[in-house]
Write a protein that holds these residues in place. Structure first.
Motif, PDB file in Angstrom:
ATOM      1  N   LYS A  71      35.738  48.163  47.726  1.00  0.00           N
ATOM      2  CA  LYS A  71      35.120  46.868  47.443  1.00  0.00           C
ATOM      3  C   LYS A  71      36.038  46.031  46.557  1.00  0.00           C
ATOM      4  O   LYS A  71      36.283  46.369  45.409  1.00  0.00           O
ATOM      5  N   ASN A  72      36.528  44.943  47.126  1.00  0.00           N
ATOM      6  CA  ASN A  72      37.480  44.100  46.421  1.00  0.00           C
ATOM      7  C   ASN A  72      36.748  42.927  45.748  1.00  0.00           C
ATOM      8  O   ASN A  72      36.665  41.836  46.291  1.00  0.00           O
ATOM      9  N   TRP A  73      36.217  43.182  44.536  1.00  0.00           N
ATOM     10  CA  TRP A  73      35.448  42.137  43.846  1.00  0.00           C
ATOM     11  C   TRP A  73      36.331  40.950  43.466  1.00  0.00           C
ATOM     12  O   TRP A  73      35.909  39.803  43.557  1.00  0.00           O
ATOM     13  N   THR A  74      37.564  41.242  43.037  1.00  0.00           N
ATOM     14  CA  THR A  74      38.470  40.141  42.646  1.00  0.00           C
ATOM     15  C   THR A  74      38.715  39.210  43.820  1.00  0.00           C
ATOM     16  O   THR A  74      38.655  37.992  43.693  1.00  0.00           O
ATOM     17  N   GLY A  75      38.977  39.818  44.978  1.00  0.00           N
ATOM     18  CA  GLY A  75      39.201  39.025  46.197  1.00  0.00           C
ATOM     19  C   GLY A  75      37.990  38.174  46.537  1.00  0.00           C
ATOM     20  O   GLY A  75      38.114  36.996  46.892  1.00  0.00           O
ATOM     21  N   ALA A  76      36.785  38.771  46.395  1.00  0.00           N
ATOM     22  CA  ALA A  76      35.544  38.047  46.707  1.00  0.00           C
ATOM     23  C   ALA A  76      35.379  36.846  45.766  1.00  0.00           C
ATOM     24  O   ALA A  76      35.022  35.748  46.203  1.00  0.00           O
ATOM     25  N   PHE A  77      35.674  37.070  44.474  1.00  0.00           N
ATOM     26  CA  PHE A  77      35.546  35.963  43.510  1.00  0.00           C
ATOM     27  C   PHE A  77      36.595  34.875  43.760  1.00  0.00           C
ATOM     28  O   PHE A  77      36.330  33.694  43.571  1.00  0.00           O
ATOM     29  N   GLN A  78      37.782  35.283  44.201  1.00  0.00           N
ATOM     30  CA  GLN A  78      38.823  34.288  44.516  1.00  0.00           C
ATOM     31  C   GLN A  78      38.397  33.420  45.699  1.00  0.00           C
ATOM     32  O   GLN A  78      38.577  32.204  45.685  1.00  0.00           O
ATOM     33  N   LEU A 119      46.857  27.396  45.682  1.00  0.00           N
ATOM     34  CA  LEU A 119      45.462  27.011  45.937  1.00  0.00           C
ATOM     35  C   LEU A 119      44.509  27.931  45.173  1.00  0.00           C
ATOM     36  O   LEU A 119      43.577  27.484  44.515  1.00  0.00           O
ATOM     37  N   PHE A 120      44.757  29.250  45.272  1.00  0.00           N
ATOM     38  CA  PHE A 120      43.916  30.236  44.557  1.00  0.00           C
ATOM     39  C   PHE A 120      43.997  30.016  43.039  1.00  0.00           C
ATOM     40  O   PHE A 120      42.991  30.022  42.342  1.00  0.00           O
ATOM     41  N   ALA A 121      45.236  29.812  42.540  1.00  0.00           N
ATOM     42  CA  ALA A 121      45.446  29.702  41.094  1.00  0.00           C
ATOM     43  C   ALA A 121      44.713  28.498  40.503  1.00  0.00           C
ATOM     44  O   ALA A 121      43.995  28.624  39.508  1.00  0.00           O
ATOM     45  N   VAL A 122      44.864  27.335  41.141  1.00  0.00           N
ATOM     46  CA  VAL A 122      44.236  26.121  40.607  1.00  0.00           C
ATOM     47  C   VAL A 122      42.713  26.266  40.631  1.00  0.00           C
ATOM     48  O   VAL A 122      42.028  25.955  39.662  1.00  0.00           O
ATOM     49  N   ASN A 123      42.163  26.771  41.743  1.00  0.00           N
ATOM     50  CA  ASN A 123      40.703  26.907  41.866  1.00  0.00           C
ATOM     51  C   ASN A 123      40.133  27.934  40.899  1.00  0.00           C
ATOM     52  O   ASN A 123      39.059  27.741  40.335  1.00  0.00           O
ATOM     53  N   SER A 124      40.841  29.046  40.723  1.00  0.00           N
ATOM     54  CA  SER A 124      40.338  30.104  39.832  1.00  0.00           C
ATOM     55  C   SER A 124      40.268  29.619  38.383  1.00  0.00           C
ATOM     56  O   SER A 124      39.512  30.147  37.576  1.00  0.00           O
ATOM     57  N   PHE A 125      41.045  28.579  38.065  1.00  0.00           N
ATOM     58  CA  PHE A 125      41.028  28.024  36.712  1.00  0.00           C
ATOM     59  C   PHE A 125      39.951  26.931  36.574  1.00  0.00           C
ATOM     60  O   PHE A 125      39.165  26.913  35.630  1.00  0.00           O
ATOM     61  N   VAL A 126      39.896  26.012  37.550  1.00  0.00           N
ATOM     62  CA  VAL A 126      39.037  24.826  37.426  1.00  0.00           C
ATOM     63  C   VAL A 126      37.559  25.137  37.681  1.00  0.00           C
ATOM     64  O   VAL A 126      36.684  24.622  36.987  1.00  0.00           O
ATOM     65  N   VAL A 127      37.268  25.995  38.674  1.00  0.00           N
ATOM     66  CA  VAL A 127      35.870  26.222  39.082  1.00  0.00           C
ATOM     67  C   VAL A 127      34.984  26.802  37.956  1.00  0.00           C
ATOM     68  O   VAL A 127      33.906  26.280  37.693  1.00  0.00           O
ATOM     69  N   PRO A 128      35.426  27.867  37.234  1.00  0.00           N
ATOM     70  CA  PRO A 128      34.573  28.364  36.140  1.00  0.00           C
ATOM     71  C   PRO A 128      34.301  27.292  35.076  1.00  0.00           C
ATOM     72  O   PRO A 128      33.208  27.225  34.522  1.00  0.00           O
ATOM     73  N   ILE A 155      35.119  38.847  52.383  1.00  0.00           N
ATOM     74  CA  ILE A 155      34.810  37.497  52.872  1.00  0.00           C
ATOM     75  C   ILE A 155      33.310  37.221  52.774  1.00  0.00           C
ATOM     76  O   ILE A 155      32.883  36.160  52.317  1.00  0.00           O
ATOM     77  N   LYS A 156      32.510  38.212  53.177  1.00  0.00           N
ATOM     78  CA  LYS A 156      31.044  38.044  53.155  1.00  0.00           C
ATOM     79  C   LYS A 156      30.557  37.742  51.729  1.00  0.00           C
ATOM     80  O   LYS A 156      29.826  36.781  51.488  1.00  0.00           O
ATOM     81  N   TRP A 157      30.997  38.549  50.762  1.00  0.00           N
ATOM     82  CA  TRP A 157      30.547  38.364  49.394  1.00  0.00           C
ATOM     83  C   TRP A 157      31.175  37.140  48.736  1.00  0.00           C
ATOM     84  O   TRP A 157      30.568  36.494  47.882  1.00  0.00           O
ATOM     85  N   GLY A 158      32.391  36.809  49.158  1.00  0.00           N
ATOM     86  CA  GLY A 158      33.012  35.556  48.687  1.00  0.00           C
ATOM     87  C   GLY A 158      32.147  34.367  49.079  1.00  0.00           C
ATOM     88  O   GLY A 158      31.905  33.456  48.277  1.00  0.00           O
ATOM     89  N   GLY A 159      31.658  34.389  50.320  1.00  0.00           N
ATOM     90  CA  GLY A 159      30.781  33.320  50.821  1.00  0.00           C
ATOM     91  C   GLY A 159      29.459  33.273  50.070  1.00  0.00           C
ATOM     92  O   GLY A 159      28.952  32.202  49.727  1.00  0.00           O
TER      93      GLY A 159
END
Length: 349
Positions: free
Chosen positions: A3-10, A140-149, A216-220
């Motif tokens: 289970k890749n939780w980090t990937g899901a959160f990204q 794309l991942f880096a900018v979003n992981s910073f701004v979204v929280p 992907i499912k849990w990311g969604g």
């Protein structure tokens, strides 16, 4: 199963970052679709949340399942060959239109909140976006992981302040008169259709790169839940602002009134959200153009920005109120087909 939780959160962060564009972050879009309908707007938001969770996951899982490299391939799968091509041409124009709205929104932040010229905001955004685009998906991942929280935190802070204001409950349950009140019934569907229709430009290639169905499912699911939270929190805040429809950036006006000590950081966060959407759209357009022409990223991105810049010269509020509802109705066909498409992923050993 790993289970890749980090990937899901990204993935969730990219999903939220792509949907929370200029209209969403400034509050203008939430007023247009929900808050002006009062209590009915809140019911529409809850319905939208359910659709964001279920259909966002489904869109990305199908994309990974069929290994679609761009939203063009995804639409061909969904609509069939010829209708898919027509929809893709529409999508190209819509993404350009929305990129223009985002650039105009960035200009509006500089003009309305910082007292600088609109063009300085637009040009700064273009330069920064080109730099991030050259880094690719990691950027794309880096900018979003910073701004979204940050965006979620600020929405919740404003909501906590708003809930404590006198007459909050009266405002929450109030149903104002609206000549186009029927739109509150259609709003969850056209709003989610619009946002998913446009977000597929980013979500499809990202899902195809990640490939893992669980992630992907849990990311969604996480992404959809976060969007519901931001929508709800923003609505609770916006209903407390008198004449909310008059402002281009109502959320910043509220922040100035309720928590002035956070105001400048919040303006930066709004700008950051607009910025992530610009990058997301241009990322999708770049992938799309590369399917037709084999050109370097720097050239395709420059062409996209040139066209978007010319459209963005129109007033931000005008662009948003005309283009978004129109795009919403066009995206309804996409939305209905996605809803109806059966999806049963094979269990991979």
């Amino acid at each position: 199963m790993n289970k890749n939780w980090t990937g899901a959160f990204q993935i969730a962060a990219v999903y939220v970052g792509t949907v929370v564009g200029a209209g969403f972050a400034t509050g203008k879009e939430i007023v247009e679709f929900f808050s002006r309908f009062g209590f009915f707007g809140l019911i529409s938001i809850l319905m939208s949340g359910y659709l964001f969770i279920s259909l966002g996951s489904k869109l990305m899982r199908i994309a990974a399942h069929i290994d679609a490299k761009s939203y063009q391939e995804f639409n061909t799968y969904l609509f069939g060959k010829w209708p898919g091509r027509i929809i893709n041409v529409f999508m190209l124009f819509m993404l350009l239109g929305v990129s223009a709205v985002m650039l105009s929104g960035a200009g509006a932040v500089f003009e309305e909140q910082l007292g600088l010229s609109k063009s300085s905001g637009v040009f700064l955004t273009i330069i920064l976006s080109i730099l991030v685009m050259l880094v690719g998906t990691k950027g794309l991942f880096a900018v979003n992981s910073f701004v979204v929280p940050l965006m979620i935190s600020f929405s919740l802070i404003l909501m906590i302040f708003s809930v404590q204001l006198p007459h909050f409950l009266d405002q929450l349950l109030f149903i104002p008169h609206a000549d186009d009140g029927w739109k509150s019934v259609v709003a969850p569907f056209s709003y989610v259709a619009l946002n998913l229709g446009l977000a597929q430009a980013v979500l499809v290639p990202i899902a195809a790169e990640v490939k893992d169905d669980w992630t992907i499912k849990w990311g969604g699911i996480f992404g959809g839940a976060a969007l519901t939270l931001i929508l709800g929190a923003s609505h609770f805040t916006l209903i407390m602002l008198p004449n909310v429809e008059l402002y281009n950036i109502p959320m910043a006006i509220v922040m100035k009134d309720l928590a002035p000590f956070l105001y400048w950081i919040y303006v930066l966060v709004i700008y950051g959200e607009i910025f992530t959407s610009v990058i997301g759209n241009v990322f999708g357009l770049d992938r799309q153009l590369k399917q037709y022409l084999s050109i370097p990223t720097i050239i395709s991105v420059s062409v996209v920005f040139l066209v978007s810049y010319l459209i963005s010269l129109v007033n931000y509020g005008t662009l948003l109120s005309y283009l978004y509802p129109l795009f919403g109705y066009i995206c309804m066909t996409f939305f209905i087909l996605l809803w109806m498409k059966p999806f049963k992923p094979e269990i991979k050993k």
